[in-house]
Motif scaffolding. Structure first.
Motif, short mmCIF file in Angstrom:
data_model
loop_
_atom_site.label_atom_id
_atom_site.label_comp_id
_atom_site.label_asym_id
_atom_site.label_seq_id
_atom_site.Cartn_x
_atom_site.Cartn_y
_atom_site.Cartn_z
N ARG A 210 -3.57 4.39 -9.66
CA ARG A 210 -4.21 4.97 -10.45
C ARG A 210 -5.77 5.33 -9.89
N SER B 240 -4.88 0.20 -6.63
CA SER B 240 -3.79 0.73 -7.52
C SER B 240 -3.70 2.05 -7.24
N THR C 138 -12.36 -6.76 -2.15
CA THR C 138 -12.57 -5.98 -3.41
C THR C 138 -13.99 -6.44 -4.20
N CYS D 256 1.03 -1.10 0.02
CA CYS D 256 0.06 0.11 -0.05
C CYS D 256 0.85 1.36 0.06
N ALA E 160 2.29 1.91 -3.46
CA ALA E 160 1.23 2.22 -4.21
C ALA E 160 0.88 3.88 -3.97
N LEU F 151 -7.73 -2.17 -8.97
CA LEU F 151 -6.81 -3.29 -9.47
C LEU F 151 -5.93 -2.56 -10.63
N GLU F 152 -4.64 -3.04 -10.34
CA GLU F 152 -3.57 -2.54 -11.46
C GLU F 152 -4.06 -3.22 -12.72
N THR F 153 -4.79 -4.44 -12.94
CA THR F 153 -5.13 -5.04 -14.04
C THR F 153 -6.52 -4.53 -14.53
N ASP F 154 -6.98 -3.55 -13.88
CA ASP F 154 -8.32 -2.81 -14.27
C ASP F 154 -8.16 -2.18 -15.79
N PRO G 123 -8.35 -10.15 -7.38
CA PRO G 123 -6.97 -10.27 -7.64
C PRO G 123 -6.10 -11.71 -7.65
#
Ligand SMILES: Cc1cc2nc3c(=O)[nH]c(=O)nc-3n(C[C@H](O)[C@H](O)[C@H](O)COP(=O)(O)OP(=O)(O)OC[C@H]3O[C@@H](n4cnc5c(N)ncnc54)[C@H](O)[C@@H]3O)c2cc1C
Ligand code: SF4
Ligand code: SF4
Ligand code: SF4
Lengths: 222, 274
Positions: A125, A123, A204, A16, A19, B125-128, A181
């Motif tokens: 992002r 993530s 998640t 974390c 990230a 998620l990184e994979t999204d 994941p």
């Protein structure tokens, strides 16, 4: 004025933290400090982000958490361990340096949390849009899900099975499968089923399920 | 009981709404389809606005499956309605990665569009693959069914066997089963076969979409939710892929009425589940 964002890790795996550091490297609208890279004083902060679980046997950590809460306008539990326990829910004690059974808790065991973001790790992002919501004042409806998640102390594939599949309110959309994941969810006879050994209790799937996220909000916010 | 914004705006935020049909640039021969969405998707792919579509294709019998279509021909082959929620699975993620699609349109039901918008807003998620989604199109939906029971009901009451049904057309108030002959059944007659999960769903039009679309009294309706989508729809119209006309207030009110029915139903069942 820049938003002051302060990060403290309570002792997670550092996924974390990494990230957060990755995301914050490009956030020019924030004045970001992480205890990971310096022994910063805890001042008044717009946003405090806490990663990692709280160990109930460590009084200094508990005091630290309380101080962080006091000095934060908004406090975010970042990642599965801090928000819903995550993998630490499996701690059985006996490991070195000997945390006891159930020693680890998500941080809402000690303090009030404003938003809890599950994800192992979430993530980078997703961090920018989340923090940006506080800068622009435009909050997405989906933030309600993270608000509701602060009210629970566990959230996982097991809960998804109990609350959605076994209550027969699953609509077979497959969002949980797409969001896991570890590949712990798979379709059996048109409904998701949990491969228990693979579930890391990250939560998640639960916040991504259209029914479960709706239940969370209705149960805890309305 | 429901979030207040649901009742304040039962159709969500939107900038415009139209009656839409396929224009003469695209030939779609499917009994169950007006083909408006298909024609619009063809415009998007021809003009490089997207490089693929995730839609639903007929697999075997009445079953459908989620597929990735990259060419106009593949898109046209997905026209028509599948009458289930089709699961996104890991296979979809793999396909998107493998085919290296970077600008996709996705067609789905409101629950799915809601999930995809959530994933796009906050990619946990990184994979999204959320940054690869350019366009979200939602179909209107009042609920999907437990298939086996509905098929045996249609057989018993209307004498139409599952194997005779070639297409299913779902509009605001009716479901049409199409084969050699057509059987039209009022939606409400089939309500008892709805999935319980759908009874909790408050979203009729798919408020998280870029464009939402339904079939109201034999015409496709599109609700356009932002300026980018509006611009593309107008261009597709000018280039003859689709024909759009302004929708009447009265038709919009009928859609809104249906949306409010769905919100009330969700409120009622949610109270029972909690
Ligand atoms: C289960 C279901 C319930 C519906 N309920 C209503 C309703 O209550 N009221 C109403 O007005 N309209 C409803 N619709 C929408 C309506 O039937 C038409 O699909 C819509 O108006 C588009 O028409 P079209 O001729 O433009 O579509 P087309 O040009 O035929 O394109 C349809 C597109 O949708 C995709 N698609 C079809 N089925 C699915 C599916 N199950 N999942 C994901 N994508 C799919 C196809 O692949 C294609 O890309 C429903 C549709 C479905 C699938
Ligand atoms: S099933 Fe997967 S997504 Fe859900 S809690 Fe377990 S590991 Fe996380
Ligand atoms: S996300 Fe929820 S509704 Fe969708 S398949 Fe999984 S459990 Fe069912
Ligand atoms: S009623 Fe809602 S949950 Fe059910 S299929 Fe339609 S959009 Fe999905």
């Amino acid at each position: 004025m820049k938003l002051s964002v302060f990060h403290v890790d309570m002792g997670g795996c550092e996924g974390c933290s990494v990230a957060l550091l990755r995301a914050m490297a490009t956030m020019e609208t924030c004045d970001f400090k992480s205890r990971l890279v310096g022994d910063f004083e805890i001042e008044k902060n717009d946003i405090v982000m806490v990663s990692g679980p709280i160990c109930l046997n460590e009084p200094e950590k508990i005091e630290l958490l309380k101080e962080l809460r006091e000095k934060a306008s908004v406090l975010i539990a970042f990642g599965s361990c801090a928000s819903v326990g995550g993998i630490t829910r499996y701690c059985r004690g006996g490991q070195q340096p000997k945390p006891h059974h159930m020693t680890f808790q998500p941080i809402n065991a000690i303090i009030d949390v404003d938003y809890a973001i599950p994800g192992c790790p979430p993530s980078p992002r997703m961090i920018n849009p989340f923090i940006n919501a506080f800068i622009t004042g435009k909050q997405s409806n989906y933030m309600q899900i993270f608000k509701a998640t602060t009210k629970v102390k566990k959230l996982s594939g097991f809960d998804l099975i109990d609350d959605i599949i076994l209550q027969n309110i699953c609509i077979s959309c497959g969002a949980c499968i797409l969001s896991c994941p570890t590949g712990a969810m798979h379709m059996v006879g048109g409904k998701p089923d949990l491969i228990v050994e693979k579930c890391i209790r990250c939560g998640t799937c639960y916040v991504r399920c259209p029914r479960a996220s709706q239940l969370l909000i209705r149960r805890y916010l309305k | 009981m429901m979030p207040s914004w649901y009742l304040e705006k039962p159709l969500g935020e939107y900038v415009a709404a139209y009656n839409v049909e396929a224009g003469n640039k695209i030939q779609i021969e499917k009994a169950a389809s007006g083909g408006a969405i298909t024609a619009f998707l063809c415009y998007l792919i021809d003009h490089g606005a997207i490089d693929g579509v995730i839609a639903a294709k007929k697999a075997k019998g009445l079953e459908g499956e989620i597929v990735v279509a990259r060419t106009k021909e593949e898109i046209i082959s997905t026209a028509g309605s599948r009458w289930q929620v089709l699961p996104f699975t890991l296979k979809l993620k793999e396909t998107v990665e493998k085919e290296n699609l970077n600008k996709m349109a996705i067609v789905g039901l409101p629950c799915q569009v809601n999930f995809l918008r959530q994933m796009k807003t906050f990619p946990l998620l990184e994979t999204d693959f959320s940054n690869r989604i350019k366009f979200l199109i939602s179909l209107f939906c009042f609920g999907t069914f437990a298939q086996e029971s509905i098929l045996s009901y249609i057989k018993e009451k209307y004498g139409m066997k599952a194997s005779e049904i070639k297409e299913v057309k779902i509009s605001q108030r009716e479901i049409k089963f199409i084969g050699e002959r057509e059987v039209e059944v009022p939606f409400d007659e089939l309500s008892k076969y709805l999935q319980v999960g759908c009874l909790l769903c408050p979203d009729y039009t798919g408020i998280a979409s870029d464009i939402s679309t339904g079939f109201v009294e034999d015409k496709t309706v599109m609700i356009v939710r932002n300026e980018v989508a509006e611009k593309m729809l107008r261009e597709a119209h000018e280039m003859n892929y689709i024909k759009i006309e302004e929708i009447t207030q009265e038709r919009m009110e009928r859609i809104e009425k249906r949306a409010i029915e769905k919100i009330s139903r969700a409120s009622k069942y949610m109270a029972q589940i909690l």
